[in-house]
Design a protein around this motif. Sequence first.
Motif, short mmCIF file in Angstrom:
data_model
loop_
_atom_site.label_atom_id
_atom_site.label_comp_id
_atom_site.label_asym_id
_atom_site.label_seq_id
_atom_site.Cartn_x
_atom_site.Cartn_y
_atom_site.Cartn_z
N LEU A 1 -67.80 -10.16 24.58
CA LEU A 1 -66.08 -10.59 25.23
C LEU A 1 -65.72 -10.46 24.09
O LEU A 1 -64.55 -10.40 23.74
CB LEU A 1 -65.64 -12.11 26.23
N ILE A 2 -66.27 -10.94 22.90
CA ILE A 2 -65.60 -10.65 21.29
C ILE A 2 -65.00 -9.78 20.75
O ILE A 2 -66.32 -8.84 20.77
CB ILE A 2 -66.19 -11.46 20.84
N PRO A 3 -64.12 -9.55 20.39
CA PRO A 3 -63.83 -7.80 20.35
C PRO A 3 -63.86 -8.57 18.08
O PRO A 3 -64.49 -8.71 17.58
CB PRO A 3 -61.61 -8.10 20.15
N PRO A 4 -63.81 -6.61 18.06
CA PRO A 4 -64.33 -6.87 16.52
C PRO A 4 -62.85 -7.20 15.80
O PRO A 4 -61.41 -8.03 16.66
CB PRO A 4 -64.12 -5.30 16.68
N ARG A 5 -63.10 -7.92 14.28
CA ARG A 5 -62.69 -8.39 13.84
C ARG A 5 -61.78 -8.10 13.06
O ARG A 5 -61.79 -6.39 12.45
CB ARG A 5 -64.02 -8.60 12.69
N THR A 6 -59.78 -8.62 12.87
CA THR A 6 -59.32 -8.19 12.18
C THR A 6 -59.26 -7.75 11.21
O THR A 6 -59.77 -8.78 10.59
CB THR A 6 -57.67 -8.37 13.06
N ILE B 1 -59.15 -15.09 17.51
CA ILE B 1 -59.87 -14.59 18.11
C ILE B 1 -59.87 -14.25 19.85
O ILE B 1 -59.40 -15.38 20.35
CB ILE B 1 -61.20 -14.55 19.00
N HIS B 2 -58.72 -13.10 20.61
CA HIS B 2 -57.64 -12.80 21.41
C HIS B 2 -57.98 -12.93 21.79
O HIS B 2 -58.52 -11.09 22.12
CB HIS B 2 -56.02 -12.43 21.11
N ILE B 3 -59.02 -12.76 23.79
CA ILE B 3 -59.86 -11.82 24.25
C ILE B 3 -58.90 -11.15 25.55
O ILE B 3 -57.89 -11.78 26.15
CB ILE B 3 -60.72 -12.31 24.98
N PRO B 4 -58.71 -9.70 25.25
CA PRO B 4 -58.11 -9.12 26.07
C PRO B 4 -58.18 -9.02 27.43
O PRO B 4 -59.52 -8.91 27.72
CB PRO B 4 -57.23 -7.43 25.56
N PHE B 5 -57.70 -9.44 28.57
CA PHE B 5 -57.67 -9.54 29.10
C PHE B 5 -58.61 -8.18 29.97
O PHE B 5 -59.64 -7.89 31.13
CB PHE B 5 -56.80 -9.59 30.39
N ASP B 6 -58.27 -6.66 29.35
CA ASP B 6 -58.96 -5.53 29.86
C ASP B 6 -60.50 -5.70 29.57
O ASP B 6 -61.10 -4.62 30.29
CB ASP B 6 -58.05 -4.38 29.75
N VAL C 1 -61.80 -20.69 21.12
CA VAL C 1 -63.32 -19.45 21.47
C VAL C 1 -63.03 -19.23 22.90
O VAL C 1 -62.04 -18.23 23.69
CB VAL C 1 -64.12 -18.74 21.08
N ALA C 2 -63.25 -20.65 22.86
CA ALA C 2 -63.94 -21.43 24.44
C ALA C 2 -61.67 -20.71 25.53
O ALA C 2 -61.75 -20.22 26.44
CB ALA C 2 -64.07 -22.37 25.07
N ALA C 3 -61.15 -21.34 24.62
CA ALA C 3 -59.31 -21.09 25.39
C ALA C 3 -58.99 -20.18 25.79
O ALA C 3 -58.50 -19.21 26.73
CB ALA C 3 -58.57 -22.13 24.73
N SER C 4 -59.24 -18.62 24.81
CA SER C 4 -59.48 -17.64 24.90
C SER C 4 -59.84 -16.67 26.16
O SER C 4 -59.21 -16.02 26.40
CB SER C 4 -59.38 -16.59 23.07
N ILE C 5 -61.35 -17.76 26.22
CA ILE C 5 -62.16 -16.52 27.00
C ILE C 5 -62.09 -16.75 28.18
O ILE C 5 -61.49 -15.74 28.91
CB ILE C 5 -63.49 -17.14 27.29
N ALA C 6 -61.83 -18.07 28.56
CA ALA C 6 -61.12 -18.88 29.81
C ALA C 6 -59.86 -17.93 30.53
O ALA C 6 -59.45 -17.58 31.65
CB ALA C 6 -60.76 -20.74 29.69
#
Length: 481
Positions: A296-301, A265-270, A138-143
């Motif tokens: 920043l955490i998107p809804p679960r798929t 968990i993938h954080i879209p830049f938008d 998650v840290a890597a995705s947010i970064a």
Amino acid sequence: MPDEPQPGPDDDFQEMLRKLLAGEGQIDPSQLAGAAGLPNDPAFVANLMSQLQRAAQNGGDGIDFTVTAERATAIAKDGAHGIDPATSQASVQAFQVAALWLDEVTTVAELTATPSLFTRDQWAKATAPVWTQIAEPVAASIAGALTEAIDQRAPEELKAMLGDVSKAMRGVGGALFAIQLGQVVGQLSKEVVSGGDVGVPLLDEQVAALLPQNVAEFAEGLDVPEDEVRIYLAVRELAHARLFRSARWLRLHIISSITEYARGIHIPFDRVEELAADIDPTDQEQLRDALASGALIPPRTPEQDAALARLETMLALVEGWVDTVTAAATARLPRSGAIAETVRRRRAAGGPAESAFATLVGLELRPRRLREAAAMWQRVTDELGAEQRDALWEHFDLVPTSEDVDAPDALVARLRNPGHTQEDDEFDRALEDLLNDATGSRPREDESGGIDDEPGDGPDATGPDATGPDATGPAPDTGSR
């Protein structure tokens, strides 16, 4: 003289980034502390400045989580005290009693390592590696999302001034997340009573541990002698540790399931861009909320929902087994039922720090089907015994499923006749129907709608009054079978 244009939030943000990444060290410490949700301690903030500048320079080398352990242990030491000799001796004796009682109710082998007693900061330091392993995806995705958002929005002249802004922001974003994780782990050290209290195997599979200070505080809220509480919690901790030592695959399976979920968990830049548009970087409350609120955490798929359901089932099975074994082992304690109910309610609700972890990482670690899983294990114990119950942990394929939790009777029936399956039952019924049709003995409805069990009247009829070559009657007694 006309008013000079006032700098907007974007200008402030760019100036803060420029100073931070250029190493000028002129950022307001209180602003930075507020952004990370930290107290405005000048010594700590000075150290934080150094870490962030180092992270900016090494942003392409992955996230440095050393700050997580440092921050966690610093928080854990606040208000903590050591373990006095009397408490240490009482805790050691509690573990000894717990081991004897567990030997009577489970076939899972005892630990080879001596149980430990941890202070809060020792627990924080010992568990930090697993927390970082869980949170790293998650840290890597947010970064990464922060890097992309800043790279997309930063003016060209700012990029030229800062050089590789993407690499730098990745390091800074990861470092800020690592600090927040340290905050959570440090607070958790004040809530947990044992190594396995959270349910996730945070310690080495050979290690069982109690936190005497937290055990004493937990006992204060109960109308139960502290010695009873200590023994009960020692039994739970030993049962938890024994299970993970015996089922060697279990620890890796749970941690891998958590990290695989987190990698989804993938954080879209938008999403970062939308959030940044609503934030004034000089507002400490907004900055802290942006970092710690999980916005920043998107809804679960749907795939994540399914993965989370499987993980919750496994955690519930572990906790349910521990509850069942602990209940049997502590039957001698006069108030074991009251302690057990308090533990269950506490496990179901969680503490503030666990809620903070769920918000930060997007993962709730509380199994929702704990009572159902415990009831299933109890049914297996009652019907088949402890040895067959414990043998189900020998391999992943043997562990009960969510369907077994829903239908423990079917599980018990399957375990009693392991070679017999539901398909066998269906085949047997189909064969029986086929044979009944062939012999004409299949029950049928009569004219009134009732079941006519009498044999037919045709030439193939059989029965005591039938005639003809196919007639059957009482078999002659030949004296042999």
